[in-house]
Motif scaffolding. Structure first.
Motif, mmCIF file in Angstrom:
data_model
loop_
_atom_site.group_PDB
_atom_site.id
_atom_site.type_symbol
_atom_site.label_atom_id
_atom_site.label_comp_id
_atom_site.label_asym_id
_atom_site.label_seq_id
_atom_site.Cartn_x
_atom_site.Cartn_y
_atom_site.Cartn_z
ATOM 1 N N HIS A 447 -11.515 0.380 20.005
ATOM 2 C CA HIS A 447 -10.341 0.947 20.668
ATOM 3 C C HIS A 447 -10.701 2.100 21.601
ATOM 4 C CE1 HIS A 447 -10.866 3.869 17.394
ATOM 5 N NE2 HIS A 447 -10.191 4.712 18.153
ATOM 6 N N ARG A 448 -11.827 2.767 21.354
ATOM 7 C CA ARG A 448 -12.208 3.902 22.180
ATOM 8 C C ARG A 448 -12.934 3.482 23.458
ATOM 9 N NH1 ARG A 448 -16.639 5.922 17.711
ATOM 10 N NH2 ARG A 448 -18.349 4.548 18.333
ATOM 11 N N TRP A 452 -10.345 -1.622 26.756
ATOM 12 C CA TRP A 452 -9.041 -1.882 26.150
ATOM 13 C C TRP A 452 -7.939 -1.042 26.774
ATOM 14 C CZ3 TRP A 452 -10.058 -6.222 24.313
ATOM 15 C CH2 TRP A 452 -11.339 -6.479 23.832
#
Length: 497
Positions: A447-448, A452
């Motif tokens: 996610h980091r 995304w």
């Protein structure tokens, strides 16, 4: 039971294969064969010889830590110097007698009853089979050229050439030339050929972020430092820090790295400085964040579009005809030469590796990845495929120097082979639960990453695979290297027979 022809077969004599062979020799595991499709070593640097080809990270980082060259002529070495460096490594470490050139691996099957890999190879018109206890895929990802999915691509009546298979007999002087693609290879080719041709038409689907490149001839002082141990160390540390800041830390830690979010402003400022026409400048301006796809680094790519003989076309291509390229607006751009700068089949499960692999129970590796998504423990091993290792498998690459990561991944492989020798094991296979744990970690941390963020949907990036995943490791180079030396060896099952 008949023993194998070789203890280990390595597929590919690019830098991944060279690095693997050197580490095997250093560990006393000298019974191996390297299989190479080309007529010489170098991999990417053997096959790719288009005008302007050069490394896109500083030369001080683009080399093995244990074999640092004193021959670089520039801060970013041209392709010929990289090919020469590959030959130097092969000759210094006496690998050439163990390489079978002009030979393509066409398939590999694991024979469970004997615990061996049966590897089918083709040399010219001849087919051959060798067996090996262990199989290392070092064929790389920038290997199989990708043709554009455009109607009529085979019907063009002039000369067609892909950047990955350049024809050096091709004379572009005074020709009308079209180039399809504006990725990393096009960024290097376009400035080189624009002054030679009568007209250059560049067909762009998605613009690329391009940044200046501190590419200068190395001074006498810098070349002297390259010959001194402390000087080499300092140069490499500075270079590694720069590489780490510009991609791994920027892309892999995007949400926690404020510097990464400012790179778009830097890119736009460079565009304003380089491109005079506001309409052309707007066409060259990406609508996605820096890092969603591989950026370019070049000092004259953008300014090339100021030339009167260069046209940038962003209208979608309808088809290729016998005389040129037709676009959706009804225009036909007639050309003499068509250059395909359309890259490689990077995340295609049928081309990673470049040959079919069948493991236990005859299971296809490509099918495993289609059903379960691209994944590999620490980027190296896949459950169900014993004694099989990949350099730069899924979630093995962090985006920094290939060489630092080759050393990390070959270190991982050699740890496994040493443990097998110590335990007198003939079968080494990553445990499914270890692979699942690693894959879950990759999903938890991704996610980091920059990929995304919403704007990346506009990037048309080859980083994304058919499942919508980006199989790049969300980690720093140091973490990847440390874990290659510290992963729990019992994450592998060692067995005899």
């Amino acid at each position: 039971m008949t023993g194998p022809d070789f203890d280990t077969v390595i597929v590919g004599a690019g830098f991944s294969g060279i690095g693997t062979a050197i580490q095997l020799d250093r560990s006393g595991m000298t019974d191996y064969l390297v299989v190479e499709a080309g007529a010489d070593v170098g991999g990417t640097w053997y096959w790719n010889t288009y005008p302007g080809i050069a490394v896109d990270i500083p030369s001080f980082s683009y080399q093995f830590s244990f074999e640092q060259s004193t021959a670089w002529s520039r801060t970013y070495a041209p392709g010929g110097e990289l090919a020469a460096y590959a030959a130097h490594c092969v000759d210094k470490y006496r690998l050439r007698p163990k390489i079978r050139f002009g030979t393509t691996v066409v398939g590999a099957d694991y024979e469970e009853t004997q615990g061996l890999w049966r590897i089918e190879m083709q040399t010219g018109a001849d087919r051959d089979v060798v067996t090996a206890r262990f199989l290392v895929n070092a064929s790389g990802v920038l290997t199989v050229p990708k043709l554009p999915d455009i109607a009529g691509v085979d019907s063009f009546g002039g000369t067609t050439v892909h950047t990955a298979r350049w024809d050096h007999d091709l004379d572009l002087r005074g020709k009308r030339v079209a180039i399809i693609g504006t990725g990393a290879s096009a960024v290097q080719v376009i400035p080189e050929i624009a002054p030679l041709v009568d007209k250059l038409t560049v067909f762009q689907r998605t613009p690329i972020w391009c940044f200046p490149k501190f590419d200068v001839p190395l001074s006498t002082a810098a070349r002297t430092l390259m010959r001194l141990p402390l000087g080499r160390t300092v140069q490499r540390l500075i270079s590694q820090a720069y590489v780490e800041l510009t991609f791994p830390l920027a892309a892999q830690y995007f949400t926690v790295n404020p510097m990464a979010k400012r790179m778009s402003d830097v890119g736009r400022a460079y565009l304003r400085k380089q491109v005079h026409d506001p309409v052309t400048r707007d066409k060259l301006t990406p609508r996605y964040a820096v890092g969603c796809k591989r950026p370019g680094f070049h000092n004259t790519y953008l300014s090339t579009f100021n030339r009167d003989n260069v046209e940038l076309v962003t209208e979608p291509i309808d088809k290729i005809t016998g005389t040129g390229v037709a676009t959706d607006d009804g225009a036909l751009h007639e050309v003499d030469v068509l250059i395909l700068a359309t890259g490689f089949k990077v995340m295609d499960v049928d081309n990673v590796p470049t040959f079919p692999v069948r493991g236990r129970d005859g299971r296809s590796l490509a099918q495993f990845w289609r059903e379960n998504r691209l994944q590999a423990y620490e980027g190296v091993s896949v459950p169900g495929f014993p004694n099989f290792f990949t350099v730069f498998g899924p979630y093995g690459y962090v985006g920094s120097s290939y060489f630092a990561l080759i050393e990390a991944q070959t270190g991982h492989i050699v740890r496994c082979l040493r443990a097998a020798r110590q335990r007198r094991a003939t079968r080494v296979e990553v445990r499914p639960e270890a692979n699942d744990r690693y894959f879950a970690e990759m999903m938890r941390k991704r996610h980091r990453q920059i990929f995304w963020q919403d704007s990346c949907r506009l990037a048309n990036s080859y980083y994304f695979d058919e499942h919508g995943d980006v199989p790049l490791r969300p980690a720093s180079t140091l973490e990847a290297y440390w874990r290659s030396r510290r992963f729990p060896i019992d994450d592998y099952e060692f067995a005899t027979g």
